[in-house]
Every structure is written in C-alpha cells, then in structure tokens.
Design a protein around this motif. Structure first.
Motif, PDB file in Angstrom:
ATOM      1  N   LEU A   1      40.654  24.821  35.440  1.00 15.31           N
ATOM      2  CA  LEU A   1      39.501  23.972  35.155  1.00 15.31           C
ATOM      3  C   LEU A   1      38.778  23.658  36.452  1.00 15.31           C
ATOM      4  CD1 LEU A   1      37.935  22.124  33.138  1.00 15.31           C
ATOM      5  CD2 LEU A   1      39.552  20.308  33.745  1.00 15.31           C
ATOM      6  N   GLY A   2      37.453  23.803  36.454  1.00 14.71           N
ATOM      7  CA  GLY A   2      36.700  23.496  37.661  1.00 14.71           C
ATOM      8  C   GLY A   2      35.353  24.194  37.682  1.00 14.71           C
ATOM      9  N   THR A   3      34.869  24.463  38.877  1.00  8.87           N
ATOM     10  CA  THR A   3      33.579  25.101  39.079  1.00  8.87           C
ATOM     11  C   THR A   3      33.780  26.472  39.702  1.00  8.87           C
ATOM     12  OG1 THR A   3      32.543  22.947  39.418  1.00  8.87           O
ATOM     13  CG2 THR A   3      31.318  24.866  40.164  1.00  8.87           C
ATOM     14  N   ALA A   4      33.126  27.477  39.156  1.00 11.52           N
ATOM     15  CA  ALA A   4      33.256  28.839  39.682  1.00 11.52           C
ATOM     16  C   ALA A   4      32.657  28.918  41.081  1.00 11.52           C
ATOM     17  CB  ALA A   4      32.567  29.828  38.746  1.00 11.52           C
ATOM     18  N   THR A   5      33.331  29.640  41.961  1.00  9.53           N
ATOM     19  CA  THR A   5      32.859  29.819  43.338  1.00  9.53           C
ATOM     20  C   THR A   5      32.496  31.282  43.567  1.00  9.53           C
ATOM     21  OG1 THR A   5      35.075  30.277  44.213  1.00  9.53           O
ATOM     22  CG2 THR A   5      34.383  27.959  44.105  1.00  9.53           C
ATOM     23  N   SER A   6      31.542  31.501  44.449  1.00  9.12           N
ATOM     24  CA  SER A   6      31.134  32.871  44.760  1.00  9.12           C
ATOM     25  C   SER A   6      32.264  33.635  45.447  1.00  9.12           C
ATOM     26  CB  SER A   6      29.888  32.854  45.637  1.00  9.12           C
ATOM     27  OG  SER A   6      30.129  32.124  46.839  1.00  9.12           O
ATOM     28  N   TYR A   7      33.093  32.936  46.204  1.00  9.58           N
ATOM     29  CA  TYR A   7      34.225  33.573  46.886  1.00  9.58           C
ATOM     30  C   TYR A   7      35.190  34.178  45.864  1.00  9.58           C
ATOM     31  CZ  TYR A   7      38.573  33.938  49.572  1.00  9.58           C
ATOM     32  OH  TYR A   7      39.736  34.389  50.151  1.00  9.58           O
ATOM     33  N   ALA A   8      35.538  33.404  44.816  1.00  9.50           N
ATOM     34  CA  ALA A   8      36.453  33.905  43.790  1.00  9.50           C
ATOM     35  C   ALA A   8      35.791  34.979  42.926  1.00  9.50           C
ATOM     36  CB  ALA A   8      36.929  32.746  42.922  1.00  9.50           C
ATOM     37  N   LEU A   9      34.541  34.773  42.560  1.00  8.43           N
ATOM     38  CA  LEU A   9      33.850  35.752  41.712  1.00  8.43           C
ATOM     39  C   LEU A   9      33.702  37.090  42.419  1.00  8.43           C
ATOM     40  CD1 LEU A   9      31.036  33.526  40.122  1.00  8.43           C
ATOM     41  CD2 LEU A   9      33.190  34.248  39.081  1.00  8.43           C
ATOM     42  N   ASN A  10      33.571  37.057  43.742  1.00 10.51           N
ATOM     43  CA  ASN A  10      33.436  38.294  44.504  1.00 10.51           C
ATOM     44  C   ASN A  10      34.701  39.135  44.440  1.00 10.51           C
ATOM     45  OD1 ASN A  10      31.914  40.007  46.329  1.00 10.51           O
ATOM     46  ND2 ASN A  10      33.328  39.333  47.938  1.00 10.51           N
ATOM     47  N   THR A  11      35.846  38.486  44.326  1.00  7.17           N
ATOM     48  CA  THR A  11      37.108  39.227  44.212  1.00  7.17           C
ATOM     49  C   THR A  11      37.370  39.691  42.779  1.00  7.17           C
ATOM     50  OG1 THR A  11      38.377  37.190  43.851  1.00  7.17           O
ATOM     51  CG2 THR A  11      38.085  37.918  46.125  1.00  7.17           C
ATOM     52  N   ILE A  12      36.781  38.996  41.801  1.00  9.57           N
ATOM     53  CA  ILE A  12      36.998  39.344  40.393  1.00  9.57           C
ATOM     54  C   ILE A  12      36.034  40.431  39.931  1.00  9.57           C
ATOM     55  CG2 ILE A  12      36.916  38.420  38.035  1.00  9.57           C
ATOM     56  CD1 ILE A  12      37.671  35.695  39.219  1.00  9.57           C
ATOM     57  N   GLU A  13      34.829  40.443  40.467  1.00  7.91           N
ATOM     58  CA  GLU A  13      33.774  41.332  39.971  1.00  7.91           C
ATOM     59  C   GLU A  13      34.149  42.812  39.974  1.00  7.91           C
ATOM     60  OE1 GLU A  13      28.968  41.458  40.353  1.00  7.91           O
ATOM     61  OE2 GLU A  13      30.105  41.473  42.209  1.00  7.91           O
ATOM     62  N   PRO A  14      34.896  43.336  40.963  1.00  5.27           N
ATOM     63  CA  PRO A  14      35.246  44.767  40.906  1.00  5.27           C
ATOM     64  C   PRO A  14      36.055  45.156  39.675  1.00  5.27           C
ATOM     65  CG  PRO A  14      35.591  43.899  43.122  1.00  5.27           C
ATOM     66  CD  PRO A  14      35.289  42.728  42.242  1.00  5.27           C
ATOM     67  N   ARG A  15      36.655  44.219  38.992  1.00  7.96           N
ATOM     68  CA  ARG A  15      37.475  44.530  37.816  1.00  7.96           C
ATOM     69  C   ARG A  15      36.650  44.709  36.547  1.00  7.96           C
ATOM     70  NH1 ARG A  15      42.949  43.473  38.563  1.00  7.96           N
ATOM     71  NH2 ARG A  15      43.469  42.481  40.537  1.00  7.96           N
ATOM     72  N   GLY A  16      35.379  44.289  36.551  1.00  5.49           N
ATOM     73  CA  GLY A  16      34.575  44.429  35.343  1.00  5.49           C
ATOM     74  C   GLY A  16      33.258  43.682  35.443  1.00  5.49           C
TER      75      GLY A  16
ATOM     76  N   LEU B   1      30.925  40.330  34.852  1.00  5.52           N
ATOM     77  CA  LEU B   1      31.063  38.881  34.809  1.00  5.52           C
ATOM     78  C   LEU B   1      30.092  38.261  33.814  1.00  5.52           C
ATOM     79  CD1 LEU B   1      31.407  37.984  38.605  1.00  5.52           C
ATOM     80  CD2 LEU B   1      33.220  38.078  36.882  1.00  5.52           C
ATOM     81  N   PHE B   2      30.513  37.127  33.198  1.00  9.34           N
ATOM     82  CA  PHE B   2      29.667  36.357  32.296  1.00  9.34           C
ATOM     83  C   PHE B   2      29.259  35.017  32.896  1.00  9.34           C
ATOM     84  CE2 PHE B   2      32.155  38.467  28.599  1.00  9.34           C
ATOM     85  CZ  PHE B   2      31.457  39.645  28.803  1.00  9.34           C
ATOM     86  N   VAL B   3      29.834  34.635  34.030  1.00  8.48           N
ATOM     87  CA  VAL B   3      29.549  33.332  34.647  1.00  8.48           C
ATOM     88  C   VAL B   3      28.968  33.542  36.035  1.00  8.48           C
ATOM     89  CG1 VAL B   3      31.326  32.122  33.337  1.00  8.48           C
ATOM     90  CG2 VAL B   3      31.913  33.141  35.543  1.00  8.48           C
ATOM     91  N   ARG B   4      28.235  32.529  36.485  1.00 10.37           N
ATOM     92  CA  ARG B   4      27.599  32.551  37.803  1.00 10.37           C
ATOM     93  C   ARG B   4      28.295  31.566  38.731  1.00 10.37           C
ATOM     94  NH1 ARG B   4      23.715  32.179  33.855  1.00 10.37           N
ATOM     95  NH2 ARG B   4      22.207  33.889  33.699  1.00 10.37           N
ATOM     96  N   ASN B   5      27.951  31.645  39.989  1.00 11.29           N
ATOM     97  CA  ASN B   5      28.430  30.672  40.959  1.00 11.29           C
ATOM     98  C   ASN B   5      27.977  29.264  40.547  1.00 11.29           C
ATOM     99  OD1 ASN B   5      29.448  29.582  43.385  1.00 11.29           O
ATOM    100  ND2 ASN B   5      27.427  29.723  44.332  1.00 11.29           N
ATOM    101  N   SER B   6      28.891  28.297  40.620  1.00  8.73           N
ATOM    102  CA  SER B   6      28.660  26.881  40.288  1.00  8.73           C
ATOM    103  C   SER B   6      28.705  26.591  38.793  1.00  8.73           C
ATOM    104  CB  SER B   6      27.313  26.368  40.869  1.00  8.73           C
ATOM    105  OG  SER B   6      27.300  26.513  42.275  1.00  8.73           O
ATOM    106  N   ASP B   7      28.958  27.597  37.943  1.00 10.62           N
ATOM    107  CA  ASP B   7      29.147  27.329  36.513  1.00 10.62           C
ATOM    108  C   ASP B   7      30.496  26.636  36.298  1.00 10.62           C
ATOM    109  OD1 ASP B   7      26.748  28.459  35.914  1.00 10.62           O
ATOM    110  OD2 ASP B   7      27.559  30.263  34.951  1.00 10.62           O
ATOM    111  N   GLU B   8      30.529  25.709  35.352  1.00 15.06           N
ATOM    112  CA  GLU B   8      31.786  25.042  35.015  1.00 15.06           C
ATOM    113  C   GLU B   8      32.606  25.925  34.083  1.00 15.06           C
ATOM    114  OE1 GLU B   8      31.701  20.471  34.831  1.00 15.06           O
ATOM    115  OE2 GLU B   8      29.793  21.063  33.946  1.00 15.06           O
ATOM    116  N   VAL B   9      33.901  26.024  34.361  1.00 13.03           N
ATOM    117  CA  VAL B   9      34.801  26.853  33.566  1.00 13.03           C
ATOM    118  C   VAL B   9      36.043  26.040  33.230  1.00 13.03           C
ATOM    119  CG1 VAL B   9      33.986  29.034  34.563  1.00 13.03           C
ATOM    120  CG2 VAL B   9      35.852  27.798  35.667  1.00 13.03           C
TER     121      VAL B   9
END
Length: 354
Positions: free
Chosen positions: A233-248, A250-258
């Motif tokens: 639970l929290g806010t999506a960060t660009s640092y984490a999304l950058n590591t996840i994006e190569p796997r497929g 994304l549906f969320v942006r930086n600063s989106d609540e998840v």
C-alpha cells in the motif's frame, strides 16, 4: 404535462396508478380478456455483478457508497430501462445486473459514477442455459451481426470473427463498401468493438441483434496474458516502475496510489500472475556511483475507458469504479486466500452442469 381524458394511436402519454405497467403491456377494462400482439424485447445475454467498493482507497471520492444506495439506484433504472434486469437474492450486498451488451452496461456504470457512486464490478458473464430436453447440453446466446467496411478491411474482419467462432452467412457489395452478415456467439463479441475500430480505422459500421439460443460453440483461444499484482500500500515511484516495466506493460503512473491486490500491469509472457512492489523508493546514501543518477524515462500509460476495461478484465479480477478513477484489482485482495480459491475455481459451464 396536460391531463387528457383520451389518447389515440401515436400519442405519447404518461400513465399513473398502474405500478407494474411496462413496454408491450395492454391496459384495458375488465371486460377485455386478450392482450394485443406485441414485438418481444430481446432477452439479456450478459450479466455483471455490482457491489460496494471495498478497496483500501474506498470512500475518498464518491458520495453514494452503501449497498442500499446502489440497490435503490438500480431498481429505479430497471423501471425505465426495459432491456435491463436486476436480480437481487436478498442474501448478499451484491446485485446481478443483466443486459444486452457491454455498451449498455458501460453506459449505466458511467452514469452512476458521474452521480457520485463508488462501485466494484465483476467481469461480464454470458448467460448460458440448459437444453430443455437434455440437461447435459448447454445452450448459449447467438447474435446476428451486420458489418459495413471498406473492401481492404474485409479480410482482417473475417479473420478476427472466424477466430471468435463467427460464421459468415452473406457477403455482398454495397456501393463502395462490403457488407457482411455473421452468426456469432455473444461471447465472441465481448471486447471486439475496440478491435473493430482499430482494424477498420474508424470507418466501419457494426450492428448486432439477438438471434437465438444454440448449442455451445466451444472454448476460445486465450488472448489475455498474466497480470502484475501490487503487494504493498502506498504511492507508486518512478524508481520502482522503472525496474518493473521491462517485464510488461504498466497500467499505473508515477505518484499513483496503489494497494495490495491491485493490478498494476500486464506481463509480456504467459504464465502465472507476478506480485510486484511499485512503491519501493530509492535508498539515499552518501556514496557516489557512475550511472546511479541517470534520468528515468517511463513509457506513457494510456488511460482506460470503461468499455475497454470491461472487455479486458480477467474472470478473477474486478473493476473499481469511482467518480474520477477506473482501476483493475483482484476480486480477493489477500494473496493467500487468492491462491486457495484459484485451486477451487470452476468455469461457468461446469458450474451450470453441477
């Protein structure tokens, strides 16, 4: 409105004092025993389940939040919308809503979210039936679909509909267009509207009407890949999304609540769902290293439309609808319970045969 003592054929009137009157009803005196002939309304062919939004982000945007408010709103809608049926078993907070297609249900959901409702909506399910003479034979609804497209687009339309168990019944030229008539299971039309727009570059016209209930046409090829599911639970960060994006994708942006159980992307490969942490922040240290401060560039995320997400959602997922947001989530947010239920999950066909 003006009160009238009588009205003739073609007049549009409103009637009070008859609570159960509907389209195709015959209102007459007690001496009349036979109703007038009428054209039956097409039966509903798909259903979704409306329930209270129970996600961790519930209640932040909407004003209509309780099951009683949702039940009353759907009851009022069913009184004026003759193609809609609301099934309330009285035992749970969820209500099954049956309609003629994705568009009709998406219009209803969009209207409700603009009125301040927060909802959780399950994926659309086709309404199967058992054969009256053979309970082991399953019947499903079929549609007659009429398509007018440019000649250069006819090939891809025929290919796509054939994969969806469609059967071409007629092909003819209509001025500079090609007109095609298909008989296709209602399942085959779920999610096809957006593909049709892309394949015909927005120039095609498609109309469909209920045809009949016929023998089950068989399973479709799986086109949807596995999901990336959030575990924190929290806010999506660009640092984490950058590591996840190569796997497929994304549906969320930086600063989106998840939140845990929310679907944040689609894997590029088939397989099981992958749990990811899009809220992980970069650890700050006083040690400098080459390449650590490179700019992060993420692929832009396309916003969902309600019709697109209804066509995309998986059977074990749900759509969280609020006045400003549309999110995908798992129906069961707890990962342990989700794995237990996945082992016991049965298809609609097996459930009907049981």
């Amino acid at each position: 409105q003006i009160e009238m003592a009588q009205a003739g054929a073609g007049d549009i009137v409103s009637i009070s004092g008859v609570p159960t009157v509907s389209v195709n009803s015959t209102i007459a005196g007690p001496d009349v025993s036979q109703a007038l002939e009428f054209i039956p309304v097409d039966p509903p062919t798909i259903s979704v389940t409306f329930s209270v939004n129970d996600s961790p982000l519930a209640g932040r945007e909407g004003t209509q939040l309780t099951s009683g408010m949702i039940r009353e709103r759907l009851r009022r809608e069913a009184e004026t919308n003759v193609a809609l049926q609301v099934v309330d078993d009285g035992k749970s907070e969820a209500l099954e809503v049956r309609g003629r297609g994705e568009l009709q249900l998406s219009v209803l959901i969009e209207t409700m979210r603009r009125e301040g409702f927060e909802l959780s909506v399950t994926p659309p399910r086709v309404l199967f039936k058992k054969h009256p003479d053979n309970p082991r034979q399953i019947l499903e609804p079929f549609e007659e679909i009429t398509i007018d497209v440019d000649h250069q687009s006819s090939g891809v339309v025929i290919e796509k509909l054939t994969k969806r168990k469609g059967e071409l019944k007629n092909f003819s030229d209509l001025a500079d267009k090609a007109r095609m008539v298909f008989h296709i299971p209602t399942r085959g039309l779920l999610g096809y509207a957006s593909e049709f727009k892309n394949d015909t570059h927005g120039t095609g016209v498609m109309n469909h009407a209920f045809l009949r209930y016929d023998e089950y046409a068989g399973a479709f090829e799986k086109s949807r890949k596995a999901s990336m599911v959030c575990l924190s639970l929290g806010t999506a960060t660009s640092y984490a999304l950058n590591t996840i994006e190569p796997r497929g994708r994304l549906f969320v942006r930086n600063s989106d609540e998840v939140y845990p159980g929310m679907v944040v992307g689609e894997l590029s490969k088939d397989g099981n769902d992958l749990e990811v942490n899009p809220t992980k922040a970069k650890q700050l240290t006083n040690i400098r290293a080459a390449g650590k401060d490179d700019a992060i560039r993420l692929t832009p995320v396309k916003s969902w439309t309600l019709e697109e997400v209804i066509a995309y959602v998986n059977p074990d997922e749900a759509i969280e609808v609020t006045p400003t947001q549309i999110r995908l989530r798992k129906q069961v947010l707890d990962p342990t319970k989700r794995k237990q239920l996945s082992r016991r999950r049965v298809s609609d066909i097996d459930e009907l045969l049981d």
